[in-house]
Every structure is written in structure tokens, then in C-alpha cells.
Design a protein around this motif. Structure first.
Motif, short mmCIF file in Angstrom:
data_model
loop_
_atom_site.label_atom_id
_atom_site.label_comp_id
_atom_site.label_asym_id
_atom_site.label_seq_id
_atom_site.Cartn_x
_atom_site.Cartn_y
_atom_site.Cartn_z
N TYR A 283 51.19 -141.07 26.22
CA TYR A 283 50.93 -141.96 25.10
C TYR A 283 49.48 -141.88 24.64
O TYR A 283 48.55 -141.74 25.46
N ALA A 284 49.29 -141.97 23.34
CA ALA A 284 47.96 -142.08 22.73
C ALA A 284 47.01 -140.99 23.21
O ALA A 284 47.33 -139.79 23.12
N ALA A 285 45.89 -141.39 23.76
CA ALA A 285 44.84 -140.44 24.17
C ALA A 285 44.42 -140.74 25.60
O ALA A 285 44.64 -141.85 26.10
N PRO A 286 43.82 -139.78 26.27
CA PRO A 286 43.31 -140.06 27.62
C PRO A 286 42.12 -141.04 27.56
O PRO A 286 41.33 -141.02 26.62
N LEU A 287 42.07 -141.91 28.56
CA LEU A 287 40.97 -142.86 28.69
C LEU A 287 39.96 -142.27 29.69
O LEU A 287 40.33 -142.01 30.84
N LEU A 288 38.72 -142.07 29.23
CA LEU A 288 37.75 -141.31 30.03
C LEU A 288 36.60 -142.20 30.51
O LEU A 288 36.25 -143.19 29.88
N GLU B 259 29.61 -144.52 34.40
CA GLU B 259 29.40 -145.25 33.15
C GLU B 259 30.53 -146.26 32.90
O GLU B 259 31.68 -146.03 33.27
N GLN B 260 30.17 -147.36 32.26
CA GLN B 260 31.15 -148.39 31.93
C GLN B 260 31.78 -148.15 30.57
O GLN B 260 32.98 -148.44 30.38
N ASP C 123 25.87 -140.00 23.71
CA ASP C 123 26.65 -141.21 23.48
C ASP C 123 27.65 -141.06 22.32
O ASP C 123 28.49 -141.94 22.13
N ASP C 124 27.58 -139.97 21.61
CA ASP C 124 28.52 -139.72 20.51
C ASP C 124 29.79 -139.00 20.98
O ASP C 124 30.59 -138.55 20.15
#
Length: 262
Positions: A159-164, A169-170, A245-246
Motif C-alpha cells: 500500500y501507498a509508499a514505504p515509510l523511511l 532521525e525522527q 532534508d529535501d
């Protein structure tokens, strides 16, 4: 001579009168019998209570609650009326009956499920049923390629996209909205889904807090987009991986070329 004839005539008259008297007596007896008549014959009936009991015995008993059958035989015999020689009437009647009943009250059992007719259900792709790898492609530059291969025995949905999450990092990278597929990526056992990570944006590295990162944790999104499911798959990044950060990640794609086209 005259005296003999007179006696003979008197004797004959006397015999004639006696015959007439006897005939009259016989006719009188017959008339009396006709006047009195033959007694009327009245057929007697069985008592009401006896008939009711006979009918009740002839009726089969009902079965108990549930399903069952009842059987009965022996309907009452018809009553017969006969006349006796003396003009009286008699009536007789007999009846026998038997009845049995059986029943069961068991609850109906639910119909057995047809497992063959039920389609195989899909599951959500997680780190438990996939193998996650991260590589650095030669082109385009400043990209990472995430591959998630289905190692389970059932089809899973990415589903959707991977959460990285990079290192400790938070903040999680954003998504490339233009990469959203038209349908959820479905992975049969052995198939793979792909997503690319764009490590930097238009800003200069010094403006976007550029730095070297060493590891990446990959989480799978829930079906309702309420967060992640399962434990993260943490992989070591290629040496010298530089990010800002981009950084952003694409949605899951069904082909490698589509993933690297962004």
C-alpha cells in the motif's frame, strides 16, 4: 223312517255349525294378530362415551418436538345391527387401535463451509513476508532503489509508499505525489515492488543540511493509511550515501523502470 231322516239332518246341521264356528275363531285370531302388528325393531346404539374412547384409541399419538413420523393402524370396525326371531334388535361394535411416535429435537447444524469455493485472501506486505534490499543505481544520480520481494506463500499488497527513517532521525521523508499508481501494487509469491529515494532536491546541500547517512529503516504502510504495520526492515546503506532534508520517496511501483523514472 221319518224319525231317522230328521235325526240325520239335525246331526249334519250341527256339524256344519261347528265348522263355521271353528272358521270364525281362526279368522278372529288372524285379525287380532294383524291388529296388534309385529313389534317395531329399534336398533340400539353404543354409548357415546364408548364410541369416543374407541375413536381416541384409533388415533395415532403425535411425535415429540422435532422431526419424526407417526404411524397408526386399526380403525374402528363398523357397528352391525341384527334382528332376533322375537322382534328385538341388538347392536354390536368393536374397535382397536395402536399408535407410535418418535421425534428428535436436535438443533439444525450449520452448513459446512466450502473451502474450495472460498478465494484465497490477500495479506498486507510487511517485513515478515518480504525481503527488503537497498541499492544505489548508476542512473539517475543521487538516487537509492528499494526493492521488496514477496517471500511468503500468499499474495501480499504493498500500500501507498514505504515509510523511511534514516539512522536515528525522527522526521520521515516526504512522498513524490506524481508517482502515485492507479492501483495498489499486488505481489504474488516471488514478485517484487520498487520505490526510489531522491536523496536531494533543488537546494544546495549546505542550505538543506546535507550529511552522510549509514542505515535506513523501511516500514510498510497500513491499508487505511493510519500508519505502519509490522516491524521495520533495517538495512545498511552503501558507503558514502549523502542526503539532505529535501529527501523524498516514490510510491511503490510494479516495475523497476517506473520507480527510477522520477
Amino acid at each position: 223312517m221319518r224319525t231317522f231322516r230328521t235325526r240325520t239332518t239335525a246331526a249334519a246341521a250341527t256339524a256344519f255349525l261347528a265348522a263355521l264356528s271353528l272358521t270364525a275363531c281362526q279368522n278372529g285370531g288372524s285379525d287380532a294378530g294383524a291388529a296388534s302388528g309385529t313389534p317395531a325393531v329399534t336398533a340400539s346404539t353404543a354409548p357415546v362415551g364408548a364410541a369416543t374412547q374407541a375413536d381416541a384409541k384409533a388415533t395415532p399419538e403425535a411425535g415429540t418436538a422435532g422431526t419424526g413420523d407417526t404411524t397408526g393402524s386399526g380403525a374402528p370396525r363398523p357397528r352391525h345391527t341384527s334382528l332376533n326371531d322375537d322382534g328385538t334388535g341388538t347392536s354390536t361394535g368393536t374397535g382397536t387401535g395402536t399408535g407410535t411416535g418418535t421425534g428428535t429435537g436436535d438443533k439444525a447444524k450449520p452448513a459446512a463451509k466450502d473451502k474450495a469455493a472460498a478465494p484465497a485472501s490477500f495479506v498486507t506486505c510487511t517485513s515478515a513476508n518480504t525481503k527488503v534490499t537497498v541499492t544505489r543505481p548508476t542512473r539517475p544520480i543521487n538516487h537509492l532503489l528499494i526493492t521488496a520481494q514477496n517471500t511468503g506463500s500468499r499474495t501480499c499488497l504493498a500500500y501507498a509508499a514505504p515509510l523511511l527513517r534514516f539512522d536515528d532521525e525522527q522526521a520521515a521523508p516526504g512522498f513524490v505525489e506524481g508517482s502515485r499508481p492507479q492501483a495498489v501494487v499486488t505481489l504474488a509469491p516471488g514478485e517484487a515492488a520498487y520505490a526510489s529515494v531522491i536523496l536531494s532536491g533543488e537546494r544546495a546541500p549546505e542550505e538543506a543540511n546535507g550529511r552522510v547517512t549509514k542505515r535506513l529503516s523501511v516500514l510498510f504502510a497500513a491499508r487505511d493509511a493510519s500508519g505502519s504495520v509490522g516491524a521495520p526492515a533495517t538495512v545498511k546503506l552503501p558507503a558514502g550515501t549523502y542526503k539532505t532534508d529535501d529527501v523524498a520517496v516514490t510510491y511503490w511501483q510494479s516495475s523497476l523502470d517506473d520507480a527510477l523514472s522520477f
